[in-house]
Design an enzyme around this catalytic site. Structure first.
Site, mmCIF file in Angstrom:
data_model
loop_
_atom_site.group_PDB
_atom_site.id
_atom_site.type_symbol
_atom_site.label_atom_id
_atom_site.label_comp_id
_atom_site.label_asym_id
_atom_site.label_seq_id
_atom_site.Cartn_x
_atom_site.Cartn_y
_atom_site.Cartn_z
ATOM 1 N N CYS A 68 3.957 3.583 -1.594
ATOM 2 C CA CYS A 68 2.702 3.907 -1.279
ATOM 3 C C CYS A 68 2.682 5.214 -0.390
ATOM 4 O O CYS A 68 3.558 5.488 0.270
ATOM 5 C CB CYS A 68 1.909 2.841 -0.514
ATOM 6 S SG CYS A 68 1.718 1.332 -1.381
ATOM 7 N N HIS A 110 -4.271 3.958 3.272
ATOM 8 C CA HIS A 110 -2.792 3.408 2.597
ATOM 9 C C HIS A 110 -3.137 3.272 1.009
ATOM 10 O O HIS A 110 -3.860 2.069 0.846
ATOM 11 C CB HIS A 110 -2.585 2.299 3.263
ATOM 12 C CG HIS A 110 -1.210 1.498 2.915
ATOM 13 N ND1 HIS A 110 -0.496 0.810 3.619
ATOM 14 C CD2 HIS A 110 -0.719 1.429 1.513
ATOM 15 C CE1 HIS A 110 0.481 0.143 2.925
ATOM 16 N NE2 HIS A 110 0.617 0.768 1.906
ATOM 17 N N THR A 155 1.159 1.089 9.776
ATOM 18 C CA THR A 155 1.121 0.545 8.541
ATOM 19 C C THR A 155 2.783 0.666 8.040
ATOM 20 O O THR A 155 3.492 1.176 8.834
ATOM 21 C CB THR A 155 0.497 1.466 7.484
ATOM 22 O OG1 THR A 155 0.270 0.702 6.183
ATOM 23 C CG2 THR A 155 0.990 2.895 7.247
#
Length: 230
Positions: free
Chosen positions: A81, A98, A76
């Site tokens: 985030c 996530h 990712t």
């Protein structure tokens, strides 16, 4: 936590076994089987061959998760985030989520930390992980977005995941959070190994743009309730 864990479709079960068996019978690869999986809301679905690690890979986008007990790299890219990587080293099962904001109130979505964390723990246990053995590695929460100085979302996300894991008595064995950089994270669920690369903002533009668009909608709406560098 006393809140019941919400149901959420897992990247496992009869459908995966059936598809995998068909691919194997036809002489297909595991990657082909993964790509043939029916898409389910919240479950990562972008699969590819990672040439750097010479193994199959899955990319986890905002609001998604992936849990596995086989050799695969879960990837990712993060701005403000957070990605939580949880794993049971004895059973060799692990997963990554996530999420974009700490809590969405009544909005049950993987974009919110409270829901995303419950889902990930739930799916690990379904795959055989023992809650008492789960360990965590956490990443992200950077101050990378312009125009959000007054409300440092990355800091709020990092503080949330630390509080959540402490309440659940899941130890954080490694972390790379806050600072001003986007990050690329690669996680190997079988071993729990995690690698993180700090990125120039330009190379993470698509991810940051997605974060910005989503958070603009949220802000404008009424309020609802060991690391390796490579």
């Amino acid at each position: 936590m006393s809140t019941p864990r919400p149901p959420f479709p897992a990247p496992s079960g009869a459908s995966r076994v059936t598809v995998g068996a068909r691919a194997a019978a036809a002489g297909g690869s595991r990657l082909e089987a993964l790509k043939a999986l029916p898409r389910r809301e919240g479950v990562a679905s972008f699969f590819y061959r990672d040439s750097a690690f010479d193994c199959d890979a899955v990319k986890v986008l905002p609001g998604e998760y992936w849990v596995d007990d086989r050799e695969i790299v879960v990837v990712t890219v993060l701005g403000s985030c957070i990605a939580a990587c949880l794993y049971d080293r004895l059973t060799g099962v692990g997963g990554m989520n996530h999420f974009m904001l700490p809590d969405g109130g009544a909005d049950a979505s993987g974009r919110y930390g409270a829901y995303a964390m419950e889902v990930l723990i739930n799916e690990l246990q379904k795959r055989g992980a023992q809650r008492s053995r789960i360990e965590a590695k956490i990443f992200g929460g950077g101050r990378v977005m312009q125009g959000f100085t007054a409300m440092n979302i990355g800091e709020q996300n990092a503080a949330f995941v630390e509080r959540f894991l402490a309440a659940e008595r899941i130890p954080i064995v490694s972390r790379d959070v806050l600072d001003i950089y986007p990050r690329k994270v690669c996680f190997f669920p079988v071993t729990g190994r995690a690698l993180v690369k700090k990125l120039a903002a330009a190379s993470a533009d698509p991810t940051l743009a997605e974060e910005s668009r989503y958070r603009q909608r949220i802000v404008q709406a009424p309020a609802a309730g060991s690391v390796e560098l490579f």
